[in-house]
Every structure is written in C-alpha cells, then in structure tokens.
Design an enzyme around this catalytic site. Sequence first.
Site, PDB file in Angstrom:
ATOM      1  N   GLY A 343       6.590   1.227  -5.982  1.00 25.92           N
ATOM      2  CA  GLY A 343       6.032   1.570  -5.073  1.00 25.92           C
ATOM      3  C   GLY A 343       4.878   2.587  -5.285  1.00 25.92           C
ATOM      4  O   GLY A 343       4.921   3.027  -6.531  1.00 25.92           O
ATOM      5  N   GLN A 344       4.184   3.188  -4.734  1.00 22.71           N
ATOM      6  CA  GLN A 344       3.167   4.222  -5.021  1.00 22.71           C
ATOM      7  C   GLN A 344       3.044   5.098  -3.641  1.00 22.71           C
ATOM      8  O   GLN A 344       2.793   4.575  -2.812  1.00 22.71           O
ATOM      9  CB  GLN A 344       1.914   3.280  -5.359  1.00 22.71           C
ATOM     10  CG  GLN A 344       0.751   4.405  -5.680  1.00 22.71           C
ATOM     11  CD  GLN A 344      -0.425   3.755  -6.537  1.00 22.71           C
ATOM     12  OE1 GLN A 344      -0.033   2.732  -7.411  1.00 22.71           O
ATOM     13  NE2 GLN A 344      -1.477   3.795  -5.833  1.00 22.71           N
ATOM     14  N   LYS A 364       9.184   8.228 -11.539  1.00 23.56           N
ATOM     15  CA  LYS A 364       7.908   8.610 -10.896  1.00 23.56           C
ATOM     16  C   LYS A 364       6.766   9.000 -11.641  1.00 23.56           C
ATOM     17  O   LYS A 364       7.110   9.985 -12.448  1.00 23.56           O
ATOM     18  CB  LYS A 364       8.037   9.684  -9.752  1.00 23.56           C
ATOM     19  CG  LYS A 364       6.843  10.060  -9.109  1.00 23.56           C
ATOM     20  CD  LYS A 364       7.219  10.858  -8.101  1.00 23.56           C
ATOM     21  CE  LYS A 364       6.029  11.051  -6.812  1.00 23.56           C
ATOM     22  NZ  LYS A 364       6.218  11.974  -5.853  1.00 23.56           N
ATOM     23  N   ASP A 461       6.316  15.442   4.636  1.00 24.87           N
ATOM     24  CA  ASP A 461       5.717  13.936   4.679  1.00 24.87           C
ATOM     25  C   ASP A 461       6.855  13.060   4.984  1.00 24.87           C
ATOM     26  O   ASP A 461       6.964  12.088   4.321  1.00 24.87           O
ATOM     27  CB  ASP A 461       5.260  13.721   3.078  1.00 24.87           C
ATOM     28  CG  ASP A 461       4.158  12.484   3.304  1.00 24.87           C
ATOM     29  OD1 ASP A 461       3.453  12.273   4.512  1.00 24.87           O
ATOM     30  OD2 ASP A 461       3.976  11.961   1.974  1.00 24.87           O
TER      31      ASP A 461
END
Length: 683
Positions: A343-344, A364, A461
């Site tokens: 993912g990103q 990451k 977030d």
Amino acid sequence: MQRRRAGRAHHPVLPAAAVLTHLLLAAATVAGADEPGTPAILATVCGARQTPDPEGFDVSFVTTLEMIYQNVTRSGYGAAGSGAGNDTVFGLGQCLAYLSPTDCQLCYAQSRVKLPHCLPADGGRIYLDGCFLRYGADNFTAVATDASDTAVCRSNATGGPPAPGFAAAAAALVRNVTAAAPSARGYYYASSSPESGRAPRAYAAAQCWRSLNASACAACVASARDRVLRQCLPGAAEGYGLNAGCVVRYSTRPFYLPADAAGGGGSSTRHTVIIVIASVFSAVAVIGIAFVWTKMRSRRDHLQDDMDGSGEIIRAIAASHLSFKYQELRRATDEFNQINKLGQGGYGSVYKGVLPDGREVAVKRLFFNTRQWADQFFNEVRLVSQVQHKNLVKLLGCSVEGPESLLVYEYLCNTSLDHYLFDAFKKNALDWERRFEIILGTAEGLSYLHNASEIRIIHRDIKASNILLDERFRPKIADFGLARNFMEDQSHLSTGLAGTFGYMAPEYIVHGQLTEKADIYSYGVLVLEIITGRKNHNSVASSAEGLSLMALIWKHYNAGTLMELLDPNLREQCSEEEAVQVFHVGLLCAQASPNLRPPMWKVVEMLSGRDKVLPRPTQPPFINVKGSNAKSDGSGSTSLLSNSDKSPFSLNQLSVSGVEARESERYKSGPNSRSSERQRKRR
C-alpha cells in the site's frame, strides 16, 4: 500475531535518535522557505486535472524527480520520465547559468520541497529565483510557450518607481539579451546597460531550457520579452518573464554576478556561509541522511566545520537494537518490487519483505525527502518505539545508512481495513463479529494512546487505510508519521493542517488546534463507514439523493430508520439494537462540538455494554454538502481558513452547527445480551 525480532520490541528508542531528530529539524528550519538565504518562490502553477491513479503517479513522480536531481547536481539541468500508462510522469529541472553549484543545489532542493504541493494534479511547475522545476503526465520538454506563461513584477526597496531613464535602458537591454540568447552557449546570455550619467545601469539575462532547439528558444524568449516589457515596464524595478521553456529577467541589481563582484563586502561573506550551511541541510532533506553525511565526511578537510557530529550519530543508530541494514531490506523486498507493494500513504510506500531467517516484515519506504520526511521518519521511530499495545502495530526497527530511510514493522497478512471494507467482494469476509471487534479494538488502541501510555499521543490520521488487520482480522493502528505527543499541562497543540479530509474535525480544520478530540471525530467517521460499508469522502457523488454519508445518517437518525443504512451484508447477522448502538456511538464521536465528544475510554465502556443509556448526539458537521444530484436549497457556502498554514480552501456548504436532534425512544435502549456476551468472550 506475527513474530517479533528477538530482543527488540520492548527497548526504548536510542537517545542518539532523539538527538538526531532535533538536529535534523533545526537544520530544516535553517533551510526553510521563509528563512533568509533561501531562494524566493516567484510563481507556482498546478494543473487543473487530477491524475486518475494518485498512488501510482506519486511513485513515478518521486522517481522522476530523483533522476532529475542526479543530473541537476552535475550540470545544472535534468530531464527524465518514469512510469507507464496513467502513472507516467515527465519532469524537467534547470538552474539558471549564473547560479553557483551550491546555489543550484539549494534552489533545486527548495523547488522539490514545494512542487509536491500540486499533487494529485497531473502537472505542475514552480519558478524560483534562479531555477525551474516542472512535472507532467505528458512530455512537455519541447514546449516553449503555453497558457500558463506569466510575468512577475517587483518594485524597488522604497516601493516607488525606478529612477528616470531606467525603463528605457532596461527595455533596450531586455531586447538585446533575448536576441542573443538563442545562439549563445547553453541558450544563456546576460548583460548590463552602458554606464551613463543620464540613466541608472540596468541588468538583464535570458535563458532557455536545454530541451528546446534554437528556433523554439527564440520564440520563447521573444514571448517572455514582450510580456515583461508590456506588464512590468516602466513602473517596476525588476521583472521576470516566466515561460514554459525559458526565463527573461531584468533588474536594478547585478543579480547574475557573484556577491563579492557586486560589492557585497563582509556581509556577502556571511551570506555565503548561510547559503552553504542551508544548502548542506537542504541536501539532507533531498537525498537522505546517510548519503549527505558521507559526502560531508569526505569533504571535512575542505569545510573544516563538522560542528554537528552527525557521522557519530549515524554510527550510533547503526549499532543500536533498532538498526537494520539497508541492503538486507532491499533484498528482502526483492528490490522494492511492485509485486510486494502492500500500500501507499501520503509520505511513503509499504512493501512486504522476507528476511534471511524467513521472518516476514513490512518495510515502509519514505519517498518525500523533505523537512516533512525528517518529521515523519523520526516521529514514527520516537513515538512508536515507546508504546506497546495489542491494537497498535509494532515497530521492529529502521534503516538510516542507505540512500533512503526505511521503517520496519511487523507484517500483518490481511493488510488494511479499506481493502476489505470498500470492496464489494472482499467485504464479505467482514461479518458483524469481525466489524464489531475492529470497532472496539480501534477504540481500545486510541484509549491507550490518549490516556494509558507513558506519553499522551494524538494520532492525527485515523482512517480505514491506517487500520491494519492480522490473520484473525484483529485491528492494529498504524502510520504514526503525523502523530504528536502532548505534555501533561497542555490543552492543545497548534500545528500545520495535516491528515485526510473527510476524517478531519472541524475545529482542527478552522483553527489548527489539535487535541485528542480530533482523533475521536476521525474515529466516529470510521465507525460509521464500518457499519454502513460506505466511504465518507465520496459519499456525495455516490448518493442518489446527493447527500453526504453524514447527512444521510443524520436524516435517518431523526426519522428512526437507521437500519436502512446498515450494510446489507450485515442485516441477518446482528439485531437492530446492536446496530443502532454502534450508529449511536459513531454519531456521539462525530459531533460538531469537541466538548460533547466522549473520551475514548468512555467509548470503550459504551461499546462494552457498561453504559445503560447513551446521551443523545447533536448534529454532526459538514452535513449540508450537496452533490450534483441534489436540488439546491438556496443556502450559501462557507469558506474556511486554516490559521496554521494561512492557506484558504473552500468546503462547499459546510455546516458546523450543533443543533440537537430529535431522538426516538428506541435509541435510548441499553446494550443487548448478544453484545454483553461478546464482551465476556473477549475478556
């Protein structure tokens, strides 16, 4: 639960890492956009279209800009392209010929920091005082002029017009340099007007990008010349013609001469020192800690100013329990193969890796090498290494020795919640029991961050893509790059706006004041997404009524028909009382007023069945957003301004009122026996 790297999980972060954090952030401040000695931004133009694949486009964007950087540092110019299909990104960067190599490096670093602000637009360009950088989905490198060409005009220090006679001298000089540039070496020509007792001296330069041919260069500088003469003279002491393929500039100052040649004296020496220091630290932000500091060590005899001891700090981290070898992680991910990409996020991509001993990890890879990159990397290392909870992802270590910095986390085989929740087929794996456990587990993890950990942490977030799922679909909160920690006596933090629109609390958007209540709001939105199976941020476009998800839920809450919004996959798996209870908790967390949102420990109690009667929620914010399918109600729009970044943005027809809802008596009921039994099983 995945296996941990032996001997690492419970150690605190090495003190040297904290020292390095402060060192880097101080360095980045020296090289900040608003500090003296950094190149001024003349103009930024972002494209009107958005790329259809932002994640893939971002990866190509970073790759292209890194390729350009390698050439710009060698020759002052670079053009490159990478990616395929919708992910293709072309780029071009060039320093004007009068910049020294050090100033060119500083200018490019500053442009690379600022240009990503255009994303996810599929094109953008930035003009700085001395360099140019552009990216786009189409190959624009041979384009000389286009509709975004502009001029920038500046007054002198006193604010008045230039001295008599200057305008005529500047106009004649601009015509001369633009006529000479297409046939000059490197398409660059600079000159000054003759000394005269009647008119002050003028200075001018013109340069085309090396990607043009001579005829295209001639057309470009002619267009920029006419624009400057028409818009800036006779009233401005300095003017820039900024075209797609060239720059034309005139000034009352000898801008293209070295500072000492221009009569700077002792102050110019100090200015040079400031620029050299800022350039070094900007390079840190652009090409990675280890690479730059290796260069600094190799140049120590020349600079004689290794005042930060950075080499020793890097070696200390490399010897710590958190350290992984860069090459080890590169091999583990098969050279960061796209097949292994999990993912990103906004600042990096995550890849699955297999270490030599067979252990699986998630790596990451941070790709924005800017001040925010330093913030992201060391913030995650510092915060995540200090917290341990079953609903928080475990940080296993990091790599700081290679050309880029990497974070190593435990690998969770079911990736993130959004991959299941918003996929019509995969969401079948999320039955009611699993969704409830995700809702409760996320609440427990947030409660720990806000209240029970050694440091008080706000995540900033919380969203579906940052909730990872293990092999049993148990949730773990991930991505602490934007997280902030509070001191005990702090009521809030004033920060730049960061996070994901659709999950951001109204008080944070408007005032930039961050408290744990912002996390609670994000959590409330997430709960409502989980129970409905719908995304919040695009719910207006997908709604037949043209209403946002919040507006639909509020409408059905008032009408007592919330079950109509329950994900159809869940309707035979839970009772109405169970579903309404979760809706109710989500609405309580997503209230417009932060003071009315319950703390996360209280949310855990509500979900665990210890609160018999829940308070009535008040109206959530942002419910008056109208889509194209909805009829206008004649209401106006509200423009909000973030005090933290002074950046205006429009949120069409938003409402942050706290009008209390009418409530059906059915929503006052306490938890049912099934939810209570579930909690006994969990305990």
